[in-house]
Design a protein around this motif. Structure first.
Motif, PDB file in Angstrom:
ATOM      1  N   LYS A  62      -5.898   6.903  -8.493  1.00  0.00           N
ATOM      2  CA  LYS A  62      -5.486   5.156  -8.440  1.00  0.00           C
ATOM      3  C   LYS A  62      -4.211   5.109  -8.423  1.00  0.00           C
ATOM      4  N   ALA A  63      -3.297   5.326  -8.662  1.00  0.00           N
ATOM      5  CA  ALA A  63      -2.304   5.750  -8.610  1.00  0.00           C
ATOM      6  C   ALA A  63      -1.801   6.269  -7.257  1.00  0.00           C
ATOM      7  N   VAL A  64      -2.289   7.428  -6.776  1.00  0.00           N
ATOM      8  CA  VAL A  64      -2.098   7.480  -5.389  1.00  0.00           C
ATOM      9  C   VAL A  64      -3.076   6.432  -4.406  1.00  0.00           C
ATOM     10  N   TYR A  65      -3.857   6.819  -4.643  1.00  0.00           N
ATOM     11  CA  TYR A  65      -4.211   5.560  -3.327  1.00  0.00           C
ATOM     12  C   TYR A  65      -3.612   4.018  -3.388  1.00  0.00           C
ATOM     13  N   TRP A  66      -3.050   3.567  -4.753  1.00  0.00           N
ATOM     14  CA  TRP A  66      -2.282   2.317  -4.220  1.00  0.00           C
ATOM     15  C   TRP A  66      -1.030   2.581  -3.946  1.00  0.00           C
ATOM     16  N   LEU A  67      -0.597   3.787  -4.105  1.00  0.00           N
ATOM     17  CA  LEU A  67       0.479   4.438  -3.558  1.00  0.00           C
ATOM     18  C   LEU A  67       0.607   4.261  -1.507  1.00  0.00           C
ATOM     19  N   LYS A  68      -0.171   5.107  -1.868  1.00  0.00           N
ATOM     20  CA  LYS A  68      -0.948   5.285  -0.069  1.00  0.00           C
ATOM     21  C   LYS A  68      -1.304   3.704   0.452  1.00  0.00           C
ATOM     22  N   THR A  69      -2.227   2.667  -0.284  1.00  0.00           N
ATOM     23  CA  THR A  69      -1.877   1.806   0.599  1.00  0.00           C
ATOM     24  C   THR A  69      -0.524   0.621   1.276  1.00  0.00           C
ATOM     25  N   GLN A  70       0.033   0.856  -0.690  1.00  0.00           N
ATOM     26  CA  GLN A  70       1.369   0.729  -0.143  1.00  0.00           C
ATOM     27  C   GLN A  70       1.979   0.821   1.174  1.00  0.00           C
ATOM     28  N   ALA A  71       2.422   1.315   1.436  1.00  0.00           N
ATOM     29  CA  ALA A  71       3.135   2.445   2.336  1.00  0.00           C
ATOM     30  C   ALA A  71       2.009   1.848   3.753  1.00  0.00           C
ATOM     31  N   ALA A  72       0.862   1.848   3.893  1.00  0.00           N
ATOM     32  CA  ALA A  72       0.185   1.788   4.727  1.00  0.00           C
ATOM     33  C   ALA A  72       0.408   0.596   5.576  1.00  0.00           C
ATOM     34  N   ASN A  73       0.563  -0.352   4.514  1.00  0.00           N
ATOM     35  CA  ASN A  73       0.475  -1.625   4.085  1.00  0.00           C
ATOM     36  C   ASN A  73       1.622  -2.413   5.167  1.00  0.00           C
ATOM     37  N   TYR A  74       2.939  -1.728   4.661  1.00  0.00           N
ATOM     38  CA  TYR A  74       4.352  -1.810   4.697  1.00  0.00           C
ATOM     39  C   TYR A  74       4.343  -1.309   6.429  1.00  0.00           C
ATOM     40  N   LEU A  75       4.033  -0.500   6.352  1.00  0.00           N
ATOM     41  CA  LEU A  75       4.052   0.655   7.756  1.00  0.00           C
ATOM     42  C   LEU A  75       2.695  -0.569   9.097  1.00  0.00           C
ATOM     43  N   ASN A  76       2.192  -1.011   8.798  1.00  0.00           N
ATOM     44  CA  ASN A  76       1.169  -1.822   9.201  1.00  0.00           C
ATOM     45  C   ASN A  76       1.862  -3.375   9.811  1.00  0.00           C
ATOM     46  N   ALA A  77       2.279  -3.817   8.325  1.00  0.00           N
ATOM     47  CA  ALA A  77       3.594  -4.548   8.544  1.00  0.00           C
ATOM     48  C   ALA A  77       4.531  -5.074   9.703  1.00  0.00           C
ATOM     49  N   ALA A  78       5.428  -3.356   9.216  1.00  0.00           N
ATOM     50  CA  ALA A  78       6.436  -3.168  10.122  1.00  0.00           C
ATOM     51  C   ALA A  78       6.190  -2.967  11.906  1.00  0.00           C
ATOM     52  N   LYS A  79       4.622  -2.639  12.018  1.00  0.00           N
ATOM     53  CA  LYS A  79       3.827  -3.128  13.656  1.00  0.00           C
ATOM     54  C   LYS A  79       3.453  -4.050  14.154  1.00  0.00           C
ATOM     55  N   GLY A  80       2.781  -5.145  13.039  1.00  0.00           N
ATOM     56  CA  GLY A  80       2.822  -6.643  14.101  1.00  0.00           C
ATOM     57  C   GLY A  80       4.428  -7.381  14.315  1.00  0.00           C
ATOM     58  N   ALA A  81       5.227  -6.409  13.645  1.00  0.00           N
ATOM     59  CA  ALA A  81       6.586  -8.585  13.364  1.00  0.00           C
ATOM     60  C   ALA A  81       7.315  -7.813  14.323  1.00  0.00           C
TER      61      ALA A  81
END
Length: 81
Positions: A62-81
């Motif tokens: 669950k922690a690995v999934y959470w960390l990967k999701t946080q990183a992906a969300n950050y990168l997706n938000a950075a692309k949209g900015a």
């Protein structure tokens, strides 16, 4: 057998972005420790906001999934900015 980086708060804080911090945390050994009636994921002495009622393996997964999701969300938000 996997090899992990030794966790250091100084190294963690040296990364500028959340994605870099998540990548670093994923390169370190993730464990689970009792927190009340649940297990909480940890990297060294750094507690992650990940709790699980299952066993250690489920908590780490669950922690690995959470960390990967946080990183992906950050990168997706950075692309949209």
């Amino acid at each position: 057998m996997s090899t992990y980086q030794v966790f250091s708060r100084e190294t963690l804080s040296s990364f500028k972005t959340l994605a870099e911090q998540c990548r670093y945390l994923l390169s370190c050994k993730i464990t689970a420790a009792a927190s009340g009636n649940t297990l909480q994921a940890r990297v060294g002495d750094f507690a992650l906001p990940v709790f699980c009622n299952g066993d250690e393996y489920q908590t780490i997964k669950k922690a690995v999934y959470w960390l990967k999701t946080q990183a992906a969300n950050y990168l997706n938000a950075a692309k949209g900015a």
